[in-house]
Design an enzyme around this catalytic site. Sequence first.
Site, mmCIF file in Angstrom:
data_model
loop_
_atom_site.group_PDB
_atom_site.id
_atom_site.type_symbol
_atom_site.label_atom_id
_atom_site.label_comp_id
_atom_site.label_asym_id
_atom_site.label_seq_id
_atom_site.Cartn_x
_atom_site.Cartn_y
_atom_site.Cartn_z
ATOM 1 C CD GLU A 98 -40.195 28.807 -8.102
ATOM 2 O OE1 GLU A 98 -40.357 29.473 -7.047
ATOM 3 O OE2 GLU A 98 -40.850 27.793 -8.350
ATOM 4 C CG HIS A 102 -43.808 28.838 -5.899
ATOM 5 N ND1 HIS A 102 -42.544 28.374 -5.662
ATOM 6 C CD2 HIS A 102 -44.619 28.170 -5.036
ATOM 7 C CE1 HIS A 102 -42.572 27.466 -4.696
ATOM 8 N NE2 HIS A 102 -43.836 27.325 -4.296
#
Length: 288
Positions: A242, A260
């Site tokens: 990420e 997220h």
Amino acid sequence: ENGLKVTYEPEITPAQLSEEIARFDIVIVRSRTKLTKDLIGRASRCKIIARVGVGLDNVDLDAAKAGEIRVINAAEGAMTAVAELVLGLMLGLARQVPRMDRAMRNGQWLKKQAAGSELKGKYLGIVGLGNIGKRLGRLARGLNMNIIGYDVVPVDKEFSRDVGMLKTDLDTLLQSSDYISLHVPLLKSTYHMINEEKLSLMKPTAKIINTSRGGIVDEDALYGALKDGRLGGAALDVFESEPATGHRLTELDNVILTPHMGAQTVEAQTLAANIVAEKIIQILRGVI
């Protein structure tokens, strides 16, 4: 308000933190900051590490234990926010909402291709029955879904009774469920828990949702199963790396991807911050 001197540096870099961490008795982090063994080794005054959130995979717990540093989190803070997101993702998959939205924006009217399915009566497999998993089970039961559960630890009998949950092993859950939602921490034992072998057990119409940690699902195996039609759909809020911009899963129509954001509600962020602050104050007072 309770007499602590607070230094607030949300954009601090790892290099800056390495230089400054020795000054502090308490270190509070969110998900971005990684407290490695080296950083914790430099935290000579630190007695408490607090994570404003649920997962602790960004804190070297062994190093903290060796340094006699207490590690706390706000496990209770995100349970409603994440559980509600899972419901939204399931509805989005069931009714092809993101795909139909994209089509409308591109000037297409795909009503004939928009046939979806209802959640009522479907089997929801919940992998991991902590705070979030149980909250999801109660919400899904309100939609008249059937609940199947799996966890490596004993499951609350009262909860099982309340939602009519059938507890089973992981393979049976994967074989039986129409929707699978993952709620487990990222550990050596859970890394790629959902791999090629496990995906092959699932119904070709089944849909999987991951809002826990990216490493739980083998993304390459997931991509193959979705592209080849061996799996009905997936929704991911977390990724192995990420930020996950440019991910090849964006090529597929039967996938919903979010950044997220499971705990990103005003209510959850406020609650998590207050929980952590209160725990720190109680520890300092010797209450807990």
